[in-house]
Scaffold this motif. Structure first.
Motif, PDB file in Angstrom:
ATOM      1  N   UNK A  55       0.789  -1.230   0.000  1.00 31.33           N
ATOM      2  CA  UNK A  55       0.000   0.000   0.000  1.00 31.33           C
ATOM      3  C   UNK A  55       0.823   1.282   0.000  1.00 31.33           C
ATOM      4  N   UNK A  56       1.987   1.275   0.651  1.00 33.41           N
ATOM      5  CA  UNK A  56       2.834   2.470   0.762  1.00 33.41           C
ATOM      6  C   UNK A  56       4.289   2.112   0.461  1.00 33.41           C
ATOM      7  N   UNK A  57       4.622   1.810  -0.783  1.00 35.63           N
ATOM      8  CA  UNK A  57       5.985   1.351  -1.087  1.00 35.63           C
ATOM      9  C   UNK A  57       7.060   2.407  -0.820  1.00 35.63           C
ATOM     10  N   UNK A  58       6.733   3.679  -0.890  1.00 38.73           N
ATOM     11  CA  UNK A  58       7.727   4.719  -0.637  1.00 38.73           C
ATOM     12  C   UNK A  58       8.173   4.707   0.822  1.00 38.73           C
ATOM     13  N   UNK A  59       7.268   4.367   1.754  1.00 44.31           N
ATOM     14  CA  UNK A  59       7.623   4.288   3.167  1.00 44.31           C
ATOM     15  C   UNK A  59       8.601   3.139   3.389  1.00 44.31           C
ATOM     16  N   UNK A  60       8.341   2.008   2.766  1.00 44.93           N
ATOM     17  CA  UNK A  60       9.225   0.854   2.906  1.00 44.93           C
ATOM     18  C   UNK A  60      10.580   1.127   2.282  1.00 44.93           C
ATOM     19  N   UNK A  61      10.610   1.881   1.198  1.00 50.00           N
ATOM     20  CA  UNK A  61      11.890   2.236   0.578  1.00 50.00           C
ATOM     21  C   UNK A  61      12.731   3.092   1.520  1.00 50.00           C
ATOM     22  N   UNK A  62      12.114   4.044   2.203  1.00 51.57           N
ATOM     23  CA  UNK A  62      12.844   4.845   3.197  1.00 51.57           C
ATOM     24  C   UNK A  62      13.333   3.972   4.356  1.00 51.57           C
ATOM     25  N   UNK A  63      12.517   3.016   4.765  1.00 52.03           N
ATOM     26  CA  UNK A  63      12.920   2.101   5.837  1.00 52.03           C
ATOM     27  C   UNK A  63      14.171   1.326   5.424  1.00 52.03           C
ATOM     28  N   UNK A  64      14.165   0.817   4.191  1.00 52.85           N
ATOM     29  CA  UNK A  64      15.333   0.069   3.703  1.00 52.85           C
ATOM     30  C   UNK A  64      16.563   0.964   3.608  1.00 52.85           C
ATOM     31  N   UNK A  65      16.379   2.186   3.123  1.00 49.47           N
ATOM     32  CA  UNK A  65      17.522   3.107   2.996  1.00 49.47           C
ATOM     33  C   UNK A  65      18.128   3.438   4.356  1.00 49.47           C
ATOM     34  N   UNK A  66      17.298   3.679   5.349  1.00 50.06           N
ATOM     35  CA  UNK A  66      17.807   3.971   6.695  1.00 50.06           C
ATOM     36  C   UNK A  66      18.571   2.771   7.235  1.00 50.06           C
TER      37      UNK A  66
END
Length: 90
Positions: A55-66
């Motif tokens: 539903x919110x792939x951009x949030x998960x991308x930030x999680x992975x980057x952090x």
């Protein structure tokens, strides 16, 4: 004794705005930490991270980057392999 004079309205507005901003910032920080904590634990049981992925792939991308910046986090690869095995079994 000195007579009391009322504080200017601008000063009261600035103090009230600063207090409100502090409370809003604290609530936002607590909410973001709660989401991070929930994404960081119980991948298999709660499937919260998979829900965020769908539903919110951009949030998960930030999680992975952090995770990649802070340490040697391989969550992106492990999630992809875990979700591909789930899709194959369905």
């Amino acid at each position: 004794m000195l007579p009391k004079t009322p504080k200017p309205a601008l000063w009261r507005f600035i103090k009230g705005s600063a207090k409100t901003l502090f409370v809003v910032e604290a609530v936002c920080f607590a909410a973001s930490y709660g989401v991070y904590y929930r994404m960081n634990t119980n991948r298999g049981k709660s499937k919260f991270r998979q829900h965020i992925h769908e539903n919110y792939p951009f949030v998960l991308d930030y999680y992975y980057k952090i995770g990649e910046i802070v340490g040697d986090n391989k969550a992106r690869q492990s999630d992809a392999s875990y979700w591909s095995t789930l899709k194959k079994s369905d």
